[in-house]
Design a protein around this motif. Sequence first.
Motif, short mmCIF file in Angstrom:
data_model
loop_
_atom_site.label_atom_id
_atom_site.label_comp_id
_atom_site.label_asym_id
_atom_site.label_seq_id
_atom_site.Cartn_x
_atom_site.Cartn_y
_atom_site.Cartn_z
N GLY A 127 0.82 -1.20 0.00
CA GLY A 127 0.00 0.00 0.00
C GLY A 127 0.85 1.26 0.00
O GLY A 127 0.57 2.23 -0.72
N GLN A 128 1.92 1.23 0.80
CA GLN A 128 2.84 2.36 0.87
C GLN A 128 3.53 2.59 -0.48
O GLN A 128 3.65 3.71 -0.97
N LEU A 129 4.00 1.49 -1.07
CA LEU A 129 4.71 1.59 -2.35
C LEU A 129 3.77 2.02 -3.48
O LEU A 129 4.14 2.83 -4.34
N LEU A 130 2.56 1.48 -3.47
CA LEU A 130 1.60 1.83 -4.53
C LEU A 130 1.15 3.29 -4.42
O LEU A 130 0.91 3.94 -5.44
N GLU A 131 1.05 3.78 -3.20
CA GLU A 131 0.71 5.19 -3.04
C GLU A 131 1.82 6.07 -3.63
O GLU A 131 1.55 7.06 -4.32
N ALA A 132 3.07 5.67 -3.37
CA ALA A 132 4.20 6.42 -3.94
C ALA A 132 4.23 6.33 -5.45
O ALA A 132 4.70 7.24 -6.14
N ALA A 133 3.71 5.21 -5.99
CA ALA A 133 3.79 4.94 -7.43
C ALA A 133 2.54 5.36 -8.20
O ALA A 133 2.37 4.97 -9.36
N GLN A 134 1.68 6.15 -7.58
CA GLN A 134 0.47 6.60 -8.28
C GLN A 134 0.83 7.23 -9.63
O GLN A 134 1.78 7.98 -9.73
N ARG A 135 0.04 6.88 -10.64
CA ARG A 135 0.19 7.35 -12.03
C ARG A 135 1.30 6.61 -12.78
O ARG A 135 1.54 6.89 -13.95
N LEU A 136 1.98 5.67 -12.12
CA LEU A 136 2.97 4.84 -12.79
C LEU A 136 2.39 3.45 -13.02
O LEU A 136 1.56 2.96 -12.24
N GLU A 137 2.87 2.78 -14.05
CA GLU A 137 2.55 1.36 -14.24
C GLU A 137 3.31 0.57 -13.19
O GLU A 137 4.45 0.90 -12.85
N VAL A 138 2.69 -0.49 -12.66
CA VAL A 138 3.32 -1.26 -11.59
C VAL A 138 3.33 -2.75 -11.94
O VAL A 138 2.28 -3.34 -12.22
N CYS A 139 4.53 -3.33 -11.89
CA CYS A 139 4.69 -4.78 -12.05
C CYS A 139 5.16 -5.36 -10.72
O CYS A 139 6.06 -4.82 -10.08
N PHE A 140 4.55 -6.46 -10.29
CA PHE A 140 5.01 -7.20 -9.10
C PHE A 140 6.03 -8.23 -9.59
O PHE A 140 5.72 -9.07 -10.42
N HIS A 141 7.25 -8.15 -9.07
CA HIS A 141 8.33 -8.98 -9.60
C HIS A 141 8.31 -10.41 -9.05
O HIS A 141 7.31 -10.85 -8.46
N ARG A 142 9.41 -11.13 -9.24
CA ARG A 142 9.41 -12.56 -8.92
C ARG A 142 9.46 -12.88 -7.43
O ARG A 142 9.57 -14.05 -7.06
N ALA A 143 9.28 -11.88 -6.59
CA ALA A 143 8.92 -12.20 -5.19
C ALA A 143 7.67 -13.07 -5.20
O ALA A 143 7.46 -13.89 -4.30
N PHE A 144 6.87 -12.92 -6.25
CA PHE A 144 5.67 -13.74 -6.41
C PHE A 144 6.01 -15.23 -6.37
O PHE A 144 5.22 -16.05 -5.87
N ASP A 145 7.17 -15.59 -6.90
CA ASP A 145 7.55 -17.00 -6.93
C ASP A 145 7.98 -17.53 -5.58
O ASP A 145 8.24 -18.73 -5.43
N MET A 146 8.07 -16.65 -4.59
CA MET A 146 8.41 -17.05 -3.22
C MET A 146 7.18 -17.10 -2.31
O MET A 146 7.32 -17.28 -1.11
N THR A 147 5.99 -16.93 -2.88
CA THR A 147 4.78 -16.93 -2.06
C THR A 147 4.30 -18.34 -1.75
O THR A 147 4.55 -19.28 -2.51
N GLN A 148 3.59 -18.45 -0.64
CA GLN A 148 3.11 -19.76 -0.18
C GLN A 148 1.91 -20.25 -0.98
O GLN A 148 1.78 -21.45 -1.25
N ASP A 149 1.02 -19.33 -1.36
CA ASP A 149 -0.20 -19.69 -2.10
C ASP A 149 -0.31 -18.76 -3.30
O ASP A 149 -0.89 -17.68 -3.20
N PRO A 150 0.23 -19.14 -4.45
CA PRO A 150 0.31 -18.22 -5.58
C PRO A 150 -1.05 -17.78 -6.12
O PRO A 150 -1.19 -16.64 -6.56
N ILE A 151 -2.03 -18.65 -6.09
CA ILE A 151 -3.35 -18.27 -6.61
C ILE A 151 -3.96 -17.19 -5.73
O ILE A 151 -4.45 -16.15 -6.21
N ALA A 152 -3.94 -17.41 -4.41
CA ALA A 152 -4.50 -16.42 -3.48
C ALA A 152 -3.72 -15.11 -3.56
O ALA A 152 -4.31 -14.02 -3.50
#
Length: 245
Positions: free
Chosen positions: A104-129
Motif C-alpha cells: 500500500g505504501q509503495l503503490l501510493e508512492a507509485a500513483q500514475r505509474l505502471e506497476v509490475c510485481f516482480h518474482r517475489a511472487f515465486d516465493m509466495t506460499q499460495d500463488p493463486i491467493a
Amino acid sequence: MLEICCYGDDDLNRAQRFGAQRIELCFARQEGGLTPSFGLMQLATRLNIPVMVMIRPRGGDFCYSSGDLFQMCEDIAQVKALHLSGVVIGALTTDGQIDVAAMGQLLEAAQRLEVCFHRAFDMTQDPIACYQQLAKLGVSRVLTSGQQSTAGAGVELIKQLVALDGPVVMAGGGVRAATIARLLEAGVREFHSSASVIKPSVMRFMNRQVFMGAAGQDEYQRYEIAEDEVVKMRAILDKATTESR
C-alpha cells in the motif's frame, strides 16, 4: 510483448536496437536485480520504448523494514521525476503472503505509474491467493516463472494464472527463443528475458588473486545482450501476433 532486462547503458542500446518492446532497468545482476542508479535511469530516458525500473533496495528476501520502504519510496519519486513508464516492486510477509501494508505504501508512492510485481511472487506460499490479492491492489502485471527455476518448468502454474481475471501474467526465468512456443500455447502474451551471453573482459592485464565480490567470482567476464536471441524471440512473437489476427 517482449521485455528485456537491462543492467547498463550498453544493454539499453542493444536491447532497443535488436527489437525489445519494453525494458526492465536493473542493477546488480548477481543479486537478481536491484534499483539502478539515478544516472542509469537518466540514460534510459533517451529510449523510445517504455522503461520499467526495478525498485529493490537490497538482495536477499522480500521482507522490508521501515527504512527499506522509505528508500524504495524515494527511489520511486526519482522514477516519476524522470517520467519513466513504471516500477517493478514486491514485498512479502514472513509467512510468504503479500505484505499488503508495505505494498500500500509503495503503490501510493507509485500513483500514475505502471506497476509490475516482480518474482517475489515465486516465493509466495499460495500463488493463486496472492495473485488474487494483487488484483485487488490494482497491480498491472505479475512477473513469474511459475514458482519453478524457469518459466518452462513452471508452465502449468503460469497457465492457471493466465486463466484468472487480474493482472497481466508475464513469463520470466530462462525465457529464450527455444521456450517461447510452449509458453504461447499456455496463453502467455508477455515475455521477460535477459537474453544474455557471457563475454570476456577487454582487460589485457589481469590480477587473478583479488576478488571484488565473492571469492571465486570471475572479475574478468561480463554479460552482454545477445543480438540473435532478441531478434529470434521478437520474430516468433511478431509471427504469433500476425497469425492471431
